[in-house]
Scaffold this motif. Structure first.
Motif, mmCIF file in Angstrom:
data_model
loop_
_atom_site.group_PDB
_atom_site.id
_atom_site.type_symbol
_atom_site.label_atom_id
_atom_site.label_comp_id
_atom_site.label_asym_id
_atom_site.label_seq_id
_atom_site.Cartn_x
_atom_site.Cartn_y
_atom_site.Cartn_z
ATOM 1 N N TYR A 1 0.880 -1.292 0.039
ATOM 2 C CA TYR A 1 0.101 0.160 0.144
ATOM 3 C C TYR A 1 1.022 1.327 0.127
ATOM 4 N N HIS B 1 -10.463 10.499 -5.496
ATOM 5 C CA HIS B 1 -10.879 8.852 -5.436
ATOM 6 C C HIS B 1 -12.427 8.592 -5.522
ATOM 7 N N HIS B 2 -13.274 9.165 -4.645
ATOM 8 C CA HIS B 2 -14.696 9.155 -4.452
ATOM 9 C C HIS B 2 -15.410 9.218 -5.828
ATOM 10 N N THR C 1 -12.585 6.472 -11.452
ATOM 11 C CA THR C 1 -13.118 5.175 -11.901
ATOM 12 C C THR C 1 -12.639 4.877 -13.420
ATOM 13 N N THR D 1 -9.277 3.827 -12.753
ATOM 14 C CA THR D 1 -8.889 2.432 -11.888
ATOM 15 C C THR D 1 -9.611 1.269 -12.461
ATOM 16 N N ASP D 2 -10.636 1.598 -13.232
ATOM 17 C CA ASP D 2 -11.287 0.349 -13.800
ATOM 18 C C ASP D 2 -10.224 -0.306 -14.781
ATOM 19 N N ARG E 1 -6.270 2.318 -6.235
ATOM 20 C CA ARG E 1 -7.347 2.322 -5.578
ATOM 21 C C ARG E 1 -7.590 2.742 -4.273
ATOM 22 N N THR F 1 -3.920 3.797 -0.209
ATOM 23 C CA THR F 1 -4.188 3.366 -1.578
ATOM 24 C C THR F 1 -3.451 1.925 -1.694
ATOM 25 N N THR F 2 -3.955 1.161 -2.936
ATOM 26 C CA THR F 2 -3.451 0.146 -3.313
ATOM 27 C C THR F 2 -1.849 0.615 -3.852
#
Length: 278
Positions: free
Chosen positions: A48, A67-68, A72, A75-76, A82, A95-96
């Motif tokens: 992380y 991020h919220h 997407t 990240t997708d 993420r 985050t990752t």
């Protein structure tokens, strides 16, 4: 040995313990220029990145908002980390971890991918925002503060800024620091990090730092980036105002942080932007 968590507040330490009780710091990625602490952590099940803001930090809140609501499309595709944990009041997020190296050797292929990724972010529906009025006021405040911009240039800048429009402007989610130092490359694939300056702005603002540096040095990078992006949003007077604001912000920020080379770049940017008004 220096405690890698030494810059975290007691609350941030408590949050980290609750989120990653078995976490071990393996690398400190902090820059040491701003008050944000960036640590790489493992806990046996994953790797992380932790970001912790200092007392006056406002970047963590921006990053959490991004991020919220906005990331997407990246990240997708595995092109951005993420969010795993976050706390606005605690100014802390986890985050990752994304593998890869920061871009240090630029190429048209990297810039084409970066243009494609930016187009995905800017593809969110545009919304009107009080951007122009707010940014005009911010520039005037910077000129009131400490810097090494000459009085004659300050006077000229003030005259220009006070004459700029203040009507609402169409805005989209922007990264805010779009340049190679925030791009990772792993097995030839570009991914994006660092969303601490993410905010609603006109799309052209994400071209400002590239135009002042990489595009200026190598037109082939600019051509590749535009090909990836699919169009060029730098088509109206807003782009010129944005360049001027970026120049002022660069010179003032760099002076405040003792970054002499970056400050010199800011003064050069001011001179070049002003030359366009002659």
């Amino acid at each position: 040995m220096t405690d890698p968590l030494g810059n975290l507040s007691p609350r941030q330490r408590d949050l980290l313990t609750s989120w990653l009780p078995d976490g071990v710091v393996v690398k400190d990625h902090s820059w040491g220029i701003v008050e944000t602490t960036v640590l790489e952590i493992t806990d046996g099940s994953g790797r992380y990145i932790l970001k912790a803001g200092g007392a006056t930090d406002h970047h963590i809140e921006r990053e959490l908002r991004a991020h919220h609501h906005w990331l997407t499309p990246w990240t997708d595709r595995g092109r951005a980390p993420r969010l795993v944990h976050g706390d606005v009041d605690g100014k802390l997020l986890v985050t990752t971890y994304l593998p890869g190296e920061l871009v240090t050797v630029t190429s048209p292929g990297v810039f084409r991918q970066a243009g494609e990724l930016l187009a995905l972010l800017h593809g969110h529906p545009a919304v009107p925002d009080d951007y122009e009025r707010r940014e005009n006021a911010k520039c005037l405040k910077l000129l009131d503060g400490p810097h090494r911009i000459t009085p004659a240039v300050v006077d000229r800048l003030r005259t220009l800024i006070t004459g700029w429009p203040t009507a609402p402007e169409p805005t989209v989610p922007t990264h805010g620091d779009w340049q190679p130092r925030n791009w990772l490359v792993h097995d030839g694939v570009v991914a994006i990090i660092d969303f601490g300056r993410a905010a609603l702005r006109p799309a052209y603002t994400d071209f400002s730092r590239l135009a002042a540096q990489d595009f200026r040095d190598d037109p082939a990078l600019e051509r590749a980036f535009i090909e990836g992006y699919g169009s060029d949003p730098r088509t109206n007077d807003g782009w010129h105002r944005g360049r001027m604001r970026e120049a002022i912000g660069t010179a003032c920020w760099a002076y405040a942080h003792g970054e002499l080379d970056f400050e010199a770049q800011g003064h050069r940017m001011i001179a070049e932007a002003l030359a366009e008004d002659l």
